[in-house]
Design a protein around this motif. Structure first.
Motif, PDB file in Angstrom:
ATOM      1  N   GLN A 284       1.171  -0.985   0.135  1.00 22.33           N
ATOM      2  CA  GLN A 284       0.305  -0.098  -0.341  1.00 22.33           C
ATOM      3  C   GLN A 284       0.733   1.392  -0.092  1.00 22.33           C
ATOM      4  O   GLN A 284       0.237   2.257  -0.665  1.00 22.33           O
ATOM      5  N   VAL A 285       2.124   1.326   0.216  1.00 24.61           N
ATOM      6  CA  VAL A 285       2.793   2.609   0.674  1.00 24.61           C
ATOM      7  C   VAL A 285       3.659   2.712  -0.272  1.00 24.61           C
ATOM      8  O   VAL A 285       3.915   3.718  -1.058  1.00 24.61           O
ATOM      9  N   LEU A 286       4.183   1.585  -1.259  1.00 25.16           N
ATOM     10  CA  LEU A 286       4.530   1.560  -2.576  1.00 25.16           C
ATOM     11  C   LEU A 286       3.206   2.483  -3.400  1.00 25.16           C
ATOM     12  O   LEU A 286       3.486   3.108  -4.607  1.00 25.16           O
ATOM     13  N   GLU A 287       2.596   1.865  -3.532  1.00 23.46           N
ATOM     14  CA  GLU A 287       0.853   2.150  -4.813  1.00 23.46           C
ATOM     15  C   GLU A 287       0.738   3.615  -4.411  1.00 23.46           C
ATOM     16  O   GLU A 287      -0.070   4.113  -5.091  1.00 23.46           O
TER      17      GLU A 287
ATOM     18  N   SER B 291       1.502   9.622  -3.020  1.00 20.19           N
ATOM     19  CA  SER B 291       2.599  10.463  -2.146  1.00 20.19           C
ATOM     20  C   SER B 291       3.427   9.768  -2.312  1.00 20.19           C
ATOM     21  O   SER B 291       5.045  10.244  -2.515  1.00 20.19           O
ATOM     22  N   PHE B 292       3.982   8.871  -1.921  1.00 21.37           N
ATOM     23  CA  PHE B 292       4.872   8.040  -2.223  1.00 21.37           C
ATOM     24  C   PHE B 292       5.175   7.709  -4.037  1.00 21.37           C
ATOM     25  O   PHE B 292       6.747   7.544  -4.044  1.00 21.37           O
ATOM     26  N   GLN B 293       4.507   7.727  -4.957  1.00 24.52           N
ATOM     27  CA  GLN B 293       4.746   7.507  -5.937  1.00 24.52           C
ATOM     28  C   GLN B 293       5.179   8.880  -6.475  1.00 24.52           C
ATOM     29  O   GLN B 293       6.783   8.771  -7.574  1.00 24.52           O
TER      30      GLN B 293
ATOM     31  N   GLU C 210       6.635  12.452  -2.125  1.00 24.60           N
ATOM     32  CA  GLU C 210       6.870  13.029  -1.863  1.00 24.60           C
ATOM     33  C   GLU C 210       6.159  12.871  -0.304  1.00 24.60           C
ATOM     34  O   GLU C 210       4.978  12.402   0.286  1.00 24.60           O
ATOM     35  N   THR C 211       6.973  11.484   0.241  1.00 22.96           N
ATOM     36  CA  THR C 211       6.409  11.030   1.171  1.00 22.96           C
ATOM     37  C   THR C 211       7.761  11.824   2.188  1.00 22.96           C
ATOM     38  O   THR C 211       9.209  12.935   2.020  1.00 22.96           O
ATOM     39  N   PHE C 212       7.170  12.167   4.140  1.00 21.93           N
ATOM     40  CA  PHE C 212       8.109  12.385   5.233  1.00 21.93           C
ATOM     41  C   PHE C 212       8.515  11.757   6.115  1.00 21.93           C
ATOM     42  O   PHE C 212       7.261  10.277   6.582  1.00 21.93           O
TER      43      PHE C 212
ATOM     44  N   GLU D 149       1.784   8.581   9.685  1.00 28.99           N
ATOM     45  CA  GLU D 149       0.855   8.747  10.130  1.00 28.99           C
ATOM     46  C   GLU D 149      -0.495   9.066   9.684  1.00 28.99           C
ATOM     47  O   GLU D 149      -1.510   9.449   9.741  1.00 28.99           O
ATOM     48  N   ASP D 150       0.075  10.568   9.013  1.00 29.41           N
ATOM     49  CA  ASP D 150      -0.469  11.283   8.263  1.00 29.41           C
ATOM     50  C   ASP D 150      -1.639  10.299   7.515  1.00 29.41           C
ATOM     51  O   ASP D 150      -3.096  10.749   6.874  1.00 29.41           O
ATOM     52  N   GLN D 151      -1.445   9.753   6.839  1.00 30.36           N
ATOM     53  CA  GLN D 151      -2.554   8.968   5.898  1.00 30.36           C
ATOM     54  C   GLN D 151      -3.465   7.214   6.344  1.00 30.36           C
ATOM     55  O   GLN D 151      -2.545   7.425   7.278  1.00 30.36           O
TER      56      GLN D 151
END
Length: 136
Positions: A67-70, A73-75, A78-80, A85-87
């Motif tokens: 899910q993270v890779l899909e 924001s990751f694509q 734009e990840t921090f 925690e935000d998503q």
């Protein structure tokens, strides 16, 4: 346990079918690394490898990592530190995950016994260490 084997993918693991996973060691059972000419190519390779991996008998974060890779924001890169925690993430109930894994394992082209034969001896060091603990 069945991990894909292909160029541009590295899987470091100290587990195999039949070994006990105890609470005395790091919970990291395997590390998967994908390489690519671009970040996007590496992301796609890692995502496909996670989809093709089969790990039965223990709870994993395999679905969450997919899910993270899909995620958009990751694509977009734009990840921090706060992204996880935000998503909001939807995780299937354990029974759904197990059913998916069983179905995938049933369609494997290389039986696990052949995988074990191919890698026989490479994990012997893990069996010979015994129940030692550091700092005790």
């Amino acid at each position: 346990v069945s991990f894909p084997s292909r160029p541009f993918l590295r899987v470091d693991s100290g587990i195999e079918e039949g070994l006990a996973v105890t609470p005395y060691y790091d919970p990291l059972l395997a590390k998967m690394i994908a390489f690519g000419h671009t970040r996007e190519q590496a992301r796609r390779r890692l995502l496909n490898a996670l989809r093709e991996s089969v790990i039965l008998g223990v709870q994993t974060n395999q679905e969450f990592l997919q899910q993270v890779l899909e995620s958009p924001s990751f694509q977009l890169g734009e990840t921090f530190t706060s992204t996880l925690e935000d998503q909001s993430w939807h995780l299937s109930p354990a029974s759904e995950i197990l059913d998916k894994a069983r179905a995938q394992a049933a369609t494997e082209t290389q039986p696990l016994s052949k995988h074990r034969e191919k890698h026989a001896g490479s994990l012997q060091v893990w069996k010979s260490l015994g129940a030692f603990r550091l700092g005790v």
